[in-house]
Design a protein around this motif. Sequence first.
Motif, PDB file in Angstrom:
ATOM      1  N   THR A  36      50.828  45.624  31.752  1.00  0.00           N
ATOM      2  CA  THR A  36      49.670  45.856  32.618  1.00  0.00           C
ATOM      3  C   THR A  36      48.398  46.251  31.864  1.00  0.00           C
ATOM      4  OG1 THR A  36      50.432  48.139  32.912  1.00  0.00           O
ATOM      5  CG2 THR A  36      51.081  46.561  34.585  1.00  0.00           C
ATOM      6  N   LYS A  37      48.463  46.375  30.533  1.00  0.00           N
ATOM      7  CA  LYS A  37      47.300  46.904  29.804  1.00  0.00           C
ATOM      8  C   LYS A  37      46.104  45.952  29.780  1.00  0.00           C
ATOM      9  CE  LYS A  37      48.612  45.274  25.239  1.00  0.00           C
ATOM     10  NZ  LYS A  37      49.499  45.464  24.093  1.00  0.00           N
ATOM     11  N   GLY A  38      46.338  44.662  29.914  1.00  0.00           N
ATOM     12  CA  GLY A  38      45.240  43.685  29.863  1.00  0.00           C
ATOM     13  C   GLY A  38      44.307  43.773  31.051  1.00  0.00           C
ATOM     14  N   LEU A  82      56.788  52.251  27.638  1.00  0.00           N
ATOM     15  CA  LEU A  82      55.605  52.514  26.802  1.00  0.00           C
ATOM     16  C   LEU A  82      55.647  51.615  25.577  1.00  0.00           C
ATOM     17  CD1 LEU A  82      53.045  54.199  26.281  1.00  0.00           C
ATOM     18  CD2 LEU A  82      54.507  55.846  25.064  1.00  0.00           C
ATOM     19  N   LEU A  83      54.566  50.835  25.392  1.00  0.00           N
ATOM     20  CA  LEU A  83      54.524  49.853  24.306  1.00  0.00           C
ATOM     21  C   LEU A  83      54.020  50.443  23.001  1.00  0.00           C
ATOM     22  CD1 LEU A  83      52.988  46.924  26.339  1.00  0.00           C
ATOM     23  CD2 LEU A  83      55.366  47.138  25.624  1.00  0.00           C
ATOM     24  N   ARG A  84      52.957  51.259  23.077  1.00  0.00           N
ATOM     25  CA  ARG A  84      52.433  51.828  21.840  1.00  0.00           C
ATOM     26  C   ARG A  84      53.304  53.013  21.422  1.00  0.00           C
ATOM     27  NH1 ARG A  84      46.300  53.591  21.501  1.00  0.00           N
ATOM     28  NH2 ARG A  84      47.031  55.298  22.817  1.00  0.00           N
ATOM     29  N   CYS A 101      60.867  54.049  25.824  1.00  0.00           N
ATOM     30  CA  CYS A 101      59.765  54.315  24.899  1.00  0.00           C
ATOM     31  C   CYS A 101      59.995  53.572  23.583  1.00  0.00           C
ATOM     32  CB  CYS A 101      59.705  55.826  24.665  1.00  0.00           C
ATOM     33  SG  CYS A 101      58.446  56.333  23.491  1.00  0.00           S
ATOM     34  N   GLN A 102      59.051  52.720  23.194  1.00  0.00           N
ATOM     35  CA  GLN A 102      59.125  52.083  21.881  1.00  0.00           C
ATOM     36  C   GLN A 102      58.656  53.110  20.851  1.00  0.00           C
ATOM     37  OE1 GLN A 102      58.930  47.558  22.156  1.00  0.00           O
ATOM     38  NE2 GLN A 102      56.828  48.193  22.395  1.00  0.00           N
ATOM     39  N   ILE A 103      59.353  53.184  19.739  1.00  0.00           N
ATOM     40  CA  ILE A 103      59.056  54.254  18.791  1.00  0.00           C
ATOM     41  C   ILE A 103      59.565  53.853  17.409  1.00  0.00           C
ATOM     42  CG2 ILE A 103      61.201  55.573  19.226  1.00  0.00           C
ATOM     43  CD1 ILE A 103      59.320  58.104  19.426  1.00  0.00           C
ATOM     44  N   GLY A 205      59.587  40.327  21.403  1.00  0.00           N
ATOM     45  CA  GLY A 205      58.149  40.157  21.239  1.00  0.00           C
ATOM     46  C   GLY A 205      57.369  39.994  22.517  1.00  0.00           C
ATOM     47  N   ASN A 206      56.128  39.514  22.350  1.00  0.00           N
ATOM     48  CA  ASN A 206      55.154  39.432  23.441  1.00  0.00           C
ATOM     49  C   ASN A 206      54.918  37.971  23.839  1.00  0.00           C
ATOM     50  OD1 ASN A 206      53.239  38.391  21.498  1.00  0.00           O
ATOM     51  ND2 ASN A 206      52.991  40.485  20.787  1.00  0.00           N
ATOM     52  N   SER A 207      53.722  37.676  24.335  1.00  0.00           N
ATOM     53  CA  SER A 207      53.425  36.321  24.833  1.00  0.00           C
ATOM     54  C   SER A 207      53.436  35.247  23.752  1.00  0.00           C
ATOM     55  CB  SER A 207      52.059  36.304  25.529  1.00  0.00           C
ATOM     56  OG  SER A 207      52.111  37.085  26.699  1.00  0.00           O
ATOM     57  N   SER A 208      53.526  35.650  22.488  1.00  0.00           N
ATOM     58  CA  SER A 208      53.596  34.629  21.444  1.00  0.00           C
ATOM     59  C   SER A 208      55.032  34.153  21.229  1.00  0.00           C
ATOM     60  CB  SER A 208      52.999  35.158  20.132  1.00  0.00           C
ATOM     61  OG  SER A 208      53.752  36.227  19.631  1.00  0.00           O
ATOM     62  N   LEU A 225      61.795  40.100  26.681  1.00  0.00           N
ATOM     63  CA  LEU A 225      60.434  39.860  26.197  1.00  0.00           C
ATOM     64  C   LEU A 225      59.499  40.786  26.953  1.00  0.00           C
ATOM     65  CD1 LEU A 225      60.127  35.948  25.924  1.00  0.00           C
ATOM     66  CD2 LEU A 225      60.514  37.569  24.058  1.00  0.00           C
ATOM     67  N   ARG A 226      58.324  41.033  26.357  1.00  0.00           N
ATOM     68  CA  ARG A 226      57.308  41.894  26.972  1.00  0.00           C
ATOM     69  C   ARG A 226      56.048  41.052  27.133  1.00  0.00           C
ATOM     70  NH1 ARG A 226      59.066  43.895  22.123  1.00  0.00           N
ATOM     71  NH2 ARG A 226      56.965  43.666  21.300  1.00  0.00           N
ATOM     72  N   LEU A 227      55.714  40.684  28.368  1.00  0.00           N
ATOM     73  CA  LEU A 227      54.696  39.663  28.583  1.00  0.00           C
ATOM     74  C   LEU A 227      53.474  40.172  29.335  1.00  0.00           C
ATOM     75  CD1 LEU A 227      57.065  36.730  29.604  1.00  0.00           C
ATOM     76  CD2 LEU A 227      56.199  37.293  27.313  1.00  0.00           C
ATOM     77  N   GLY A 228      52.308  40.037  28.706  1.00  0.00           N
ATOM     78  CA  GLY A 228      51.043  40.378  29.345  1.00  0.00           C
ATOM     79  C   GLY A 228      50.192  39.140  29.530  1.00  0.00           C
ATOM     80  N   GLU A 229      49.596  38.660  28.433  1.00  0.00           N
ATOM     81  CA  GLU A 229      48.643  37.543  28.510  1.00  0.00           C
ATOM     82  C   GLU A 229      49.251  36.275  29.114  1.00  0.00           C
ATOM     83  OE1 GLU A 229      46.267  36.921  25.016  1.00  0.00           O
ATOM     84  OE2 GLU A 229      45.541  34.982  25.715  1.00  0.00           O
ATOM     85  N   SER A 230      50.504  35.991  28.809  1.00  0.00           N
ATOM     86  CA  SER A 230      51.125  34.761  29.331  1.00  0.00           C
ATOM     87  C   SER A 230      51.210  34.824  30.853  1.00  0.00           C
ATOM     88  CB  SER A 230      52.503  34.555  28.728  1.00  0.00           C
ATOM     89  OG  SER A 230      53.281  35.725  28.854  1.00  0.00           O
ATOM     90  N   GLY A 344      38.795  34.944  28.947  1.00  0.00           N
ATOM     91  CA  GLY A 344      39.918  35.033  28.025  1.00  0.00           C
ATOM     92  C   GLY A 344      40.387  36.475  27.961  1.00  0.00           C
ATOM     93  N   TYR A 345      41.335  36.756  27.070  1.00  0.00           N
ATOM     94  CA  TYR A 345      41.937  38.093  27.036  1.00  0.00           C
ATOM     95  C   TYR A 345      40.899  39.202  26.814  1.00  0.00           C
ATOM     96  CZ  TYR A 345      45.439  41.672  26.398  1.00  0.00           C
ATOM     97  OH  TYR A 345      46.202  42.803  26.556  1.00  0.00           O
ATOM     98  N   GLY A 346      40.004  39.010  25.832  1.00  0.00           N
ATOM     99  CA  GLY A 346      39.034  40.052  25.502  1.00  0.00           C
ATOM    100  C   GLY A 346      38.121  40.388  26.665  1.00  0.00           C
TER     101      GLY A 346
HETATM  102  C1  LIG Z   1      50.273  44.389  24.139  1.00  0.00           C
HETATM  103  C2  LIG Z   1      51.687  44.369  23.757  1.00  0.00           C
HETATM  104  C3  LIG Z   1      52.563  43.464  24.365  1.00  0.00           C
HETATM  105  C4  LIG Z   1      52.081  42.391  25.328  1.00  0.00           C
HETATM  106  O1  LIG Z   1      51.282  41.475  24.640  1.00  0.00           O
HETATM  107  P1  LIG Z   1      50.783  40.099  25.335  1.00  0.00           P
HETATM  108  O2  LIG Z   1      50.300  39.293  24.200  1.00  0.00           O
HETATM  109  O3  LIG Z   1      49.711  40.472  26.290  1.00  0.00           O
HETATM  110  O4  LIG Z   1      51.957  39.505  26.012  1.00  0.00           O
HETATM  111  C5  LIG Z   1      53.905  43.537  24.024  1.00  0.00           C
HETATM  112  N1  LIG Z   1      54.343  44.440  23.121  1.00  0.00           N
HETATM  113  C6  LIG Z   1      53.526  45.326  22.516  1.00  0.00           C
HETATM  114  C7  LIG Z   1      54.086  46.292  21.531  1.00  0.00           C
HETATM  115  C8  LIG Z   1      52.173  45.318  22.811  1.00  0.00           C
HETATM  116  O5  LIG Z   1      51.361  46.196  22.204  1.00  0.00           O
END
Ligand SMILES: *Cc1c(COP(=O)(O)O)cnc(C)c1O
Length: 362
Positions: A36-38, A82-84, A101-103, A205-208, A225-230, A344-346
């Motif tokens: 949801t951060k985007g 939590l991603l960060r 929590c990712q850590i 991983g993420n959207s890549s 997977l952890r998906l935001g932008e996709s 776009g994302y930014g």
């Molecule tokens: C932002 C983030 C994601 C999501 O990234 P997208 O490219 O938006 O899918 C997944 N994992 C971590 C650790 C992130 O910081």
Amino acid sequence: MYPQLEIHLDRIRQNLDAVCRITKEEGHCKTLAIVTKGVCADPEIVKIIISEPRVDYVADSRVKNIASYADLAHEKGRKTMLLRIPMPSELIEVVRYVDLCQISELQTIRLLNREAEKAGKKQDILLMIDMGDLREGLFFKNREKIHQTVDEILTMENINLRGISVNLTCYGAIIPKNDNLSQFVAVAREIEEQHGIRLDIVSGGNSSSIYLIGKGEMPEGINNLRLGESFLLGNDTAYCTKLPGTTDQAFILRTQIVEVQQKPSLPIGEVGVDAFGQKPYYEDRGIMKRAIIAIGKQDVDLDSLTPLDTEIEIMGGSSDHVILDVTKASRDYKVGDIVEFTVGYGSMLKATTSPYVERVYK
Ligand SMILES: *Cc1c(COP(=O)(O)O)cnc(C)c1O
């Protein structure tokens, strides 16, 4: 009021359905995290994510965003993630609002264990492994350090090691492939064997990473997977292609013109640096019809804005103004007219974070 960010909720639902289908039906994801951060955890978008039974985790990099929806997520049977990797100063909030929590830092995991004990909670974590992108995580080649870290985690009463995770294509722009993700799965299997445990989440991983499913190249053991932008924009961020079944028009930015004038394309006088300390570059196109819209770099990222009218070109801008070349436009642009853009994302990130951009739901 302008600028306005139009958010088309039916298109958000369409994209969510598409990524759920790809990961859970075509791929072998057991769990899915939607990020949801985007959109700065926009409450209407969050409601859609939380109501989708194929979503297991609602994820964000900011604890503050997670705190805004943790209760609602739990009511609907979703967990928060939590991603960060957390700051040592936010662990009380992590224990309160975050389910997973990712850590990566042992020192922080020890502190987290203590905070979880105080709260009478067993805190789930994913240990982050760095496969070469060189942002966060324990470096995959340093197996000794990984195993020592796992050893100590397993002695902690209030920490539950649920699995491992990798993040790619963020700092080092490294693309996830069958090769590096297979090596990542091997790290998981090695941890399981050496420590006699089971890791039920291997987060790839993420959207890549999502494009690998369509190509049939996602390694067997990746199950999350952890998906935001996709999901938000329909982008495969590895090769910048569009994911099947998604749209890039869930967000439309609407801005208003405040000036239209005929002016030269080259500024007059000695050239210094612009408002952001950059030396601008100008091309001589003769006399132009220039329109200024009332939005700026405080609200958007000029490199990730695309005018819907393809006859307009973005010339540049400053904090509060964007200058458009409308010389070739068939429409006779006037003061007060609305100019629309896809983002776009930014620009999506900045527009949803800026208090000056109003959101309109469609
Ligand atoms: C932002 C983030 C994601 C999501 O990234 P997208 O490219 O938006 O899918 C997944 N994992 C971590 C650790 C992130 O910081």
